[in-house]
Design an enzyme around this catalytic site. Structure first.
Site, short mmCIF file in Angstrom:
data_model
loop_
_atom_site.label_atom_id
_atom_site.label_comp_id
_atom_site.label_asym_id
_atom_site.label_seq_id
_atom_site.Cartn_x
_atom_site.Cartn_y
_atom_site.Cartn_z
N TYR A 50 0.83 -1.20 0.00
CA TYR A 50 0.00 0.00 0.00
C TYR A 50 0.87 1.26 0.00
O TYR A 50 1.85 1.36 0.73
CB TYR A 50 -0.93 0.03 1.21
CG TYR A 50 -2.01 -1.04 1.20
CD1 TYR A 50 -2.31 -1.77 0.04
CD2 TYR A 50 -2.74 -1.33 2.35
CE1 TYR A 50 -3.29 -2.74 0.02
CE2 TYR A 50 -3.73 -2.31 2.35
CZ TYR A 50 -4.00 -3.01 1.18
OH TYR A 50 -4.98 -3.97 1.19
N PHE A 209 -21.88 1.90 -5.62
CA PHE A 209 -21.77 3.36 -5.70
C PHE A 209 -20.91 3.81 -6.89
O PHE A 209 -20.79 5.00 -7.15
CB PHE A 209 -21.19 3.92 -4.40
CG PHE A 209 -22.11 3.78 -3.22
CD1 PHE A 209 -23.22 4.61 -3.08
CD2 PHE A 209 -21.88 2.82 -2.25
CE1 PHE A 209 -24.08 4.48 -2.00
CE2 PHE A 209 -22.73 2.68 -1.16
CZ PHE A 209 -23.83 3.51 -1.04
#
Length: 290
Positions: A50, A209
């Site tokens: 990450y 979404f």
């Protein structure tokens, strides 16, 4: 039996906290960690990759300055993916030799400023995995107290069974949502239940979404009715769908928004009625169950 009580029911995913997303400052990250603790989220999901291998460093600095007791939180991290960003690799690949796993964990510990990981996951399966190599590293790290538990991410039940010929696996983190429900049908969650393996879901809201399509239009119609019935918003109901599964799935919520995190943990209290759960499943599939 795998003890999952030490992990919060909602896990905070840190992938977007750093350079891959919000680029939070140290003080902003401290505030977000404290907010998680205040609302009841004590488990934090990391991976070495990450932020191009930098997120753990930023989080570790913030956590150290937060003053929070290490024993009150759970750190999950992953290893095994070798990217061309952040490292001098000529090709993206997976690496699971014993020396690399040990080195990777020690790097994560250094960056997170901690003596141990509560849970280490192999990030993705490799065609070249050798169970003896992996087990040797894990057993050494456990004996040294550097990891408390060992699991995998994105593994199939057969891949898990192969590794378990040498080393017990206590967790599997996979993609799972109302719009990506394969783990309910491909044996993944059956394996979790049968083996008392902790199940976690990344991207728990799916593409609801993000994408405008017929599937999400059908889901939206059902959610519009259920929102009133349960006094909940769409994201909470999508989490409630996951939370009802008997595998005891722990959603890994990737938001860095304080209000969204609060709403996420509040979704744990929503108990979807059986037929409402199947209404959502039917909307997602576009047809009744057989």
């Amino acid at each position: 039996m795998q003890d999952t009580t030490s992990y919060s029911r909602i896990i905070a995913g840190t992938m977007t906290w750093g350079s891959w997303g919000k680029q939070l400052s140290t003080q902003q990250m401290i505030a977000l960690i404290n907010h998680c603790m205040e609302v009841g989220i004590t488990s934090f999901d990391h991976a070495d990759i990450y932020g191009d291998y930098e997120n753990e460093t930023v989080f570790g600095k913030a956590f150290a300055e937060s003053g929070i007791e290490r024993s009150s939180v759970q750190f999950i991290s992953k290893c095994g993916i070798q990217m061309t960003n952040g490292r001098q690799n000529k090709v993206a690949h997976y690496q699971y030799d014993s020396a690399y796993i040990i080195w990777s964990v020690e790097q994560s510990l250094k960056k997170l400023r901690t003596d141990y990981l509560d849970l280490l996951l192999l990030h993705r399966p490799s065609p070249l995995m050798e169970p003896n190599e992996i087990a040797g590293a894990i057993q050494k790290l456990m004996a040294q107290g550097k990891i408390k538990r060992f699991g995998v991410s994105n593994f199939t039940p057969l891949q898990i069974a192969m590794l378990e010929t040498r080393q017990p696996i206590t967790a599997n983190q996979v993609e799972f949502s109302l719009t990506h429900d394969e783990p309910m049908y491909d044996g993944t969650f059956d394996d979790s239940i049968a083996a008392n393996r902790m199940a976690m879901s990344w991207s728990p809201l799916g593409n609801y979404f993000r994408d405008k399509n017929l599937q999400n239009e059908r889901i939206r119609k059902v959610l519009n009715v259920l929102k009133t019935k349960y006094d909940a918003d769409e994201s909470q109901l999508l989490l409630a769908f996951i939370l009802k599964h008997p595998a005891g799935v722990h959603p890994v919520v990737g938001t860095a928004n304080k209000e969204r995190l609060k709403l996420s943990i509040e979704a744990v209290a929503i108990k979807l009625e059986l037929q409402d759960w199947f209404l959502l499943l039917e909307a997602s599939k576009g047809e009744p169950v057989p």
